[in-house]
Design a protein around this motif. Sequence first.
Motif, PDB file in Angstrom:
ATOM      1  N   ASN A 130       0.861  -1.184   0.000  1.00 56.12           N
ATOM      2  CA  ASN A 130       0.000   0.000   0.000  1.00 56.12           C
ATOM      3  C   ASN A 130       0.893   1.227   0.000  1.00 56.12           C
ATOM      4  OD1 ASN A 130      -2.188   1.767   0.261  1.00 56.12           O
ATOM      5  ND2 ASN A 130      -2.198   1.608   2.484  1.00 56.12           N
ATOM      6  N   GLN A 132       1.072   5.360   0.065  1.00 52.57           N
ATOM      7  CA  GLN A 132       0.337   6.576   0.398  1.00 52.57           C
ATOM      8  C   GLN A 132       1.303   7.753   0.500  1.00 52.57           C
ATOM      9  OE1 GLN A 132      -3.063   6.685   0.758  1.00 52.57           O
ATOM     10  NE2 GLN A 132      -3.134   4.495   0.257  1.00 52.57           N
ATOM     11  N   LEU A 177      -7.724   1.671   3.403  1.00 52.57           N
ATOM     12  CA  LEU A 177      -6.493   2.137   4.056  1.00 52.57           C
ATOM     13  C   LEU A 177      -6.113   1.310   5.282  1.00 52.57           C
ATOM     14  CD1 LEU A 177      -6.986   6.015   3.852  1.00 52.57           C
ATOM     15  CD2 LEU A 177      -5.695   4.512   2.310  1.00 52.57           C
ATOM     16  N   ASP A 178      -6.833   0.253   5.560  1.00 54.25           N
ATOM     17  CA  ASP A 178      -6.533  -0.603   6.712  1.00 54.25           C
ATOM     18  C   ASP A 178      -5.184  -1.293   6.495  1.00 54.25           C
ATOM     19  OD1 ASP A 178      -6.398  -2.406   8.776  1.00 54.25           O
ATOM     20  OD2 ASP A 178      -8.177  -3.536   8.199  1.00 54.25           O
ATOM     21  N   PRO A 179      -4.170  -1.002   7.328  1.00 55.93           N
ATOM     22  CA  PRO A 179      -2.853  -1.603   7.123  1.00 55.93           C
ATOM     23  C   PRO A 179      -2.853  -3.125   7.246  1.00 55.93           C
ATOM     24  CG  PRO A 179      -2.951  -0.456   9.234  1.00 55.93           C
ATOM     25  CD  PRO A 179      -4.179  -0.077   8.481  1.00 55.93           C
ATOM     26  N   ALA A 180      -3.854  -3.673   7.918  1.00 58.52           N
ATOM     27  CA  ALA A 180      -3.932  -5.130   8.054  1.00 58.52           C
ATOM     28  C   ALA A 180      -4.218  -5.823   6.723  1.00 58.52           C
ATOM     29  CB  ALA A 180      -5.011  -5.504   9.072  1.00 58.52           C
ATOM     30  N   GLN A 181      -4.645  -5.052   5.721  1.00 57.05           N
ATOM     31  CA  GLN A 181      -4.914  -5.617   4.400  1.00 57.05           C
ATOM     32  C   GLN A 181      -3.637  -5.776   3.573  1.00 57.05           C
ATOM     33  OE1 GLN A 181      -8.164  -6.572   3.537  1.00 57.05           O
ATOM     34  NE2 GLN A 181      -8.423  -6.061   5.707  1.00 57.05           N
ATOM     35  N   TYR A 182      -2.522  -5.306   4.096  1.00 52.43           N
ATOM     36  CA  TYR A 182      -1.287  -5.272   3.318  1.00 52.43           C
ATOM     37  C   TYR A 182      -0.114  -5.844   4.121  1.00 52.43           C
ATOM     38  CZ  TYR A 182      -4.320  -1.928   0.985  1.00 52.43           C
ATOM     39  OH  TYR A 182      -5.398  -1.334   0.386  1.00 52.43           O
ATOM     40  N   ASP A 183       0.927  -6.224   3.400  1.00 54.31           N
ATOM     41  CA  ASP A 183       2.160  -6.691   4.034  1.00 54.31           C
ATOM     42  C   ASP A 183       3.073  -5.520   4.382  1.00 54.31           C
ATOM     43  OD1 ASP A 183       1.398  -9.401   3.600  1.00 54.31           O
ATOM     44  OD2 ASP A 183       2.114  -9.248   1.539  1.00 54.31           O
ATOM     45  N   LEU A 184       2.957  -4.438   3.606  1.00 58.63           N
ATOM     46  CA  LEU A 184       3.811  -3.282   3.827  1.00 58.63           C
ATOM     47  C   LEU A 184       3.102  -2.025   3.341  1.00 58.63           C
ATOM     48  CD1 LEU A 184       6.662  -2.115   4.539  1.00 58.63           C
ATOM     49  CD2 LEU A 184       7.294  -2.559   2.141  1.00 58.63           C
ATOM     50  N   SER A 185       3.070  -0.996   4.194  1.00 54.58           N
ATOM     51  CA  SER A 185       2.532   0.303   3.814  1.00 54.58           C
ATOM     52  C   SER A 185       3.668   1.313   3.793  1.00 54.58           C
ATOM     53  CB  SER A 185       1.449   0.754   4.799  1.00 54.58           C
ATOM     54  OG  SER A 185       0.316  -0.093   4.729  1.00 54.58           O
ATOM     55  N   ASN A 187       5.016   5.404   3.012  1.00 52.25           N
ATOM     56  CA  ASN A 187       4.779   6.831   2.837  1.00 52.25           C
ATOM     57  C   ASN A 187       5.889   7.355   1.924  1.00 52.25           C
ATOM     58  OD1 ASN A 187       4.764   9.631   3.048  1.00 52.25           O
ATOM     59  ND2 ASN A 187       4.405   9.657   5.256  1.00 52.25           N
TER      60      ASN A 187
END
Length: 211
Positions: A130, A132, A177-185, A187
């Motif tokens: 993700n 952002q 935008l839920d970080p739990a949906q991704y392995d890495l977020s 910026n």
Amino acid sequence: MKNYVITISRSYGSGGSHVARKISSELGIKYYDEEILQMAADLSGINEKYFFETNEKIRKNIIAINSSKGVYDGKVYQVSDKKYLSDENFFNFQAQVIKELAAQGKESCIIIGKAANYVLRDLDNVVRINIQAPKDLCLSNIMERLQKSQSEAESVIAKTNKYRSQYYKYFTGHNWLDPAQYDLSINTKALGEDYAVKLIIQLVKDRGLLD
């Protein structure tokens, strides 16, 4: 070694597509964005205009955005079904294309948007990213890269992110935008696009998917 897939969700103007292209170049793998729309049209026999009209957005006649009515369940409606030309079925065919791209034995690739992280959530060869960025960087990027005024950039960013958020919620039942949906977020203002590329490639390596 089996193939791997990198899915990239991104806010508009964050540089997510630029990051995807840089990873594609560095690793020598394909990336798919609007190409998936054409592939879904070819697979379904449905005019491609419907897929482009609903590309990461849902049409205004769908009211229950927060319901689970549209959550993807793997079905594909055939031509005899009244839902054949529904937003749900356009998503279903795109999801089928995404699954085929990720199938074992296929080439490794990058898939941008399309809720691909959710569609491929049960596969262990997928790295879900993700990307952002704060509003000021997104504004600067859109104004510079698309030659927009500040007011134009603010409008298109707000609209696009709203579309993407609603689309993701409707078809997955989760918060975009839920970080739990991704392995890495990531910026991109804090880390920069080039370092984001390095982090993602390192994560693929750490997962044992790349030598």
